[in-house]
Design an enzyme around this catalytic site. Structure first.
Site, PDB file in Angstrom:
ATOM      1  N   ILE A 146       0.619  -1.027   0.084  1.00 49.33           N
ATOM      2  CA  ILE A 146      -0.242  -0.163  -0.124  1.00 49.33           C
ATOM      3  C   ILE A 146       0.841   1.247  -0.004  1.00 49.33           C
ATOM      4  CG2 ILE A 146      -1.618   1.448   1.433  1.00 49.33           C
ATOM      5  CD1 ILE A 146      -2.887  -1.368   2.163  1.00 49.33           C
ATOM      6  N   ASP A 184      -2.352  -4.875  14.498  1.00 45.46           N
ATOM      7  CA  ASP A 184      -1.355  -5.315  13.459  1.00 45.46           C
ATOM      8  C   ASP A 184       0.057  -5.585  13.987  1.00 45.46           C
ATOM      9  OD1 ASP A 184      -0.982  -6.187  10.801  1.00 45.46           O
ATOM     10  OD2 ASP A 184      -0.481  -4.282   9.974  1.00 45.46           O
TER      11      ASP A 184
END
EC number: 2.7.-.-
Length: 549
Positions: free
Chosen positions: A134, A287
């Site tokens: 990303i 995460d």
């Protein structure tokens, strides 16, 4: 649907067929028209018959690119849906892609800043420090204070590509949902929707910056976790600027050993940090894979964690937190009845669930775990097995609980990698018991009242008027109720009178009819019939007109 999306869909299906993933579909999902379409549009056969289904899925997702890699990583945490073999294979997916041109990164950064990079930064390095699916990270020096920083910038057109793939995934999931029918455990549409929310959150670097600032403030005085400083004035949806850190990757055990790191303290701090984020702050980093965690280089005897990438954060409601804590405590007390009750009380499973059957299912799964020593029992696997069991009772798994389970598994794996003798239960139990104690009793009640004090102090001047209005309303209500009662009694009286007359008239009419067949005077039957008819008319006319009280 555009031509580009059709072309992309064809490529995705072609790739999945190359890896023979149609072989794993149940027969009900491969009707004759599916086989016909497969043979007429796709003449490709499985080229990887020597590999397992899980490995083939991993390789297919690797080939399909970043969006599918991230989907695979997310699916690897859903062991309540996938087999252990498939989940383990997907967990090996790595979000590593070649960097894009540094000149394009410069253009993207300047578009957000609306000024040349040199206006605010010196020594901008067009060669990226790191790249992912990303975004990409570049180093520079802040002009205003000379401090080293990193600039995180989104890949060009990444939003468009991700949106296109998400649309395709969503449409495919709906088709699979339809083919599987009611009651399927996989619920692909639900899984894709959770993934969509997660990945779209990662596309907004301004949101990530705000998450990092909040997490940093929560641990500003902590000696266990450090979050790099974020320069909010340089943060935009496609750009984020933060302090550069110089730590050791948590996965580099050799380097950590070489500097003499206290692994026992580091592992215990990792567990404490997780429970502090969840139960104290209700805001946890979701995460926490090794690529986002570094260890400080200074003072290795008293090491601390450095956390990066706050794009995915989790929160729990107060109700979820309480039930989660009680779940863990009930598990280690082997109180399976209480666990079943908690799942129903929390609304995670339907209140119509058979409590005894659910309790028995939990016992069958959890009891064998106690054949191991307590220090070998995994919190994450306890939660996983409970969710997996509850899945058969139609549990509604909340996305935040999935994030929690994933994070807990990461933290446990990390802790035991650093210090294999880590007793997770002994580390976490005091924290959970203290938190539960704070939720009940006089202190907890006083705290809850204190938090509401500003609200009630604002409402206090309104109390006299509210009391007067309620008393006035009460009087009106009593008067209204009395009127309703009077009307009801009158209705009952009329109804009784009417019923009496109608019953009497019916008796007279029946008697009159019978007398025609008896040796009675000619007048008797007519008297009965006429009297009965008159009483019936009076009774019918005297019926209550309505039942509105």
């Amino acid at each position: 649907m555009t031509l580009a999306s059709i072309r992309r869909g064809y490529h995705v299906i072609k790739t999945l067929l190359q890896y023979g993933l149609d072989d794993v579909l149940p027969p009900k999902m491969t009707p004759w028209y599916f086989t016909l379409a497969r043979n007429s549009l796709f003449w490709i056969r499985n080229k990887h018959k020597d590999k397992s289904g899980g490995e083939r899925l991993k390789l297919a997702m690797q080939e399909l690119g970043p969006v599918y890699i991230k989907l695979g990583q997310m699916l690897s945490t859903r062991r309540d849906l996938l087999s252990d073999e498939w989940a383990t294979e997907l967990a090996m997916l790595q979000d590593k892609v070649p960097p894009f041109d540094g000149a394009l990164a410069r253009l993207a950064i300047e578009a957000e800043l609306k000024a040349p990079i040199e206006t605010f930064f010196d020594d901008f390095n067009e060669t990226p420090l790191a790249s992912a699916s990303i975004s990409q990270v570049h180093t520079a020096t802040l002009k205003s204070n000379g401090k080293a920083v990193v600039l995180k910038v989104l890949r060009p057109n990444v939003e468009t590509k991700i949106q296109a793939d998400l649309l395709l995934m969503s449409q495919t999931a709906k088709v699979i949902d339809y083919l599987l029918g009611e009651g399927n455990r996989l619920r692909p549409a639900e899984v894709i929707e959770d993934y969509r929310v997660t990945i779209l959150g990662e596309l907004n670097l301004k949101l990530e910056a705000l998450n990092a600032i909040k997490l940093r403030n929560n641990f500003i005085d902590s000696d266990a976790l450090y979050i790099p400083y974020v320069y909010e004035e340089f943060c935009y949806p496609r750009l984020m600027v933060m302090e550069r850190i110089y730590g050791i990757p948590v996965s580099d055990i050799v380097a950590l050993k070489a500097q003499g790191t206290n692994f026992k303290l580091l592992a215990e701090r990792g567990v404490e940090l997780f429970f502090t984020q969840v139960f104290r702050d209700n805001f946890f980093h979701a995460d926490m894979h090794p690529g986002n965690i570094f260890i400080s280089r200074e003072n290795p005897e008293n090491p601390y964690y450095i956390g990066l990438d706050c794009g995915i954060m989790g929160t729990l409601s107060e109700v979820d937190k309480r039930y989660l804590a009680e779940n863990f405590l009930a598990f280690f007390n082997r109180d399976y009845h209480r666990i079943a009750q908690l799942y129903i009380e929390s609304g995670w499973v339907s209140e119509k669930t058979d409590l005894q059957a659910f309790e028995q299912a939990i016992k069958v799964v959890c009891e064998p775990m106690f054949n191991k020593p307590l220090d070998e029992i995994s919190f994450g696997h306890v939660l996983l097995e409970l969710f997996r069991t509850a899945r058969h009772f139609d549990i509604v798994v909340q996305p935040q609980l999935v994030l929690l389970e994933k994070t807990l598994l990461y933290i446990e794996g990390l802790g035991r990698q650093l210090y294999p003798q880590l007793d997770l239960w002994q580390t976490a139990k005091p924290f959970l018991e203290q938190w539960m104690a704070e939720q009940v009793g006089p202190k907890a009640m006083f705290k809850k009242v204190s938090t509401k004090l500003p609200y009630w102090s604002d409402k206090l001047p309104e109390f006299p008027e509210l009391i007067y209005d309620n008393l006035k309303l009460g009087r009106k209500l009593l008067s209204s109720q009395q009127q309703m009662l009077d009307k009801y009694l009158k209705y009952q009286q009329q109804a009784h009178k009417s019923n009496y007359l109608l019953i009497t008239s019916a008796i007279l009419l029946i008697c009159g009819t019978l007398l025609f067949n008896q040796d009675a005077t000619l007048l008797s039957p007519y008297v009965c019939l006429i009297s009965g008819a008159v009483l019936w008319i009076i009774g019918w006319r005297s019926r209550p007109k309505n039942r509105k009280f």
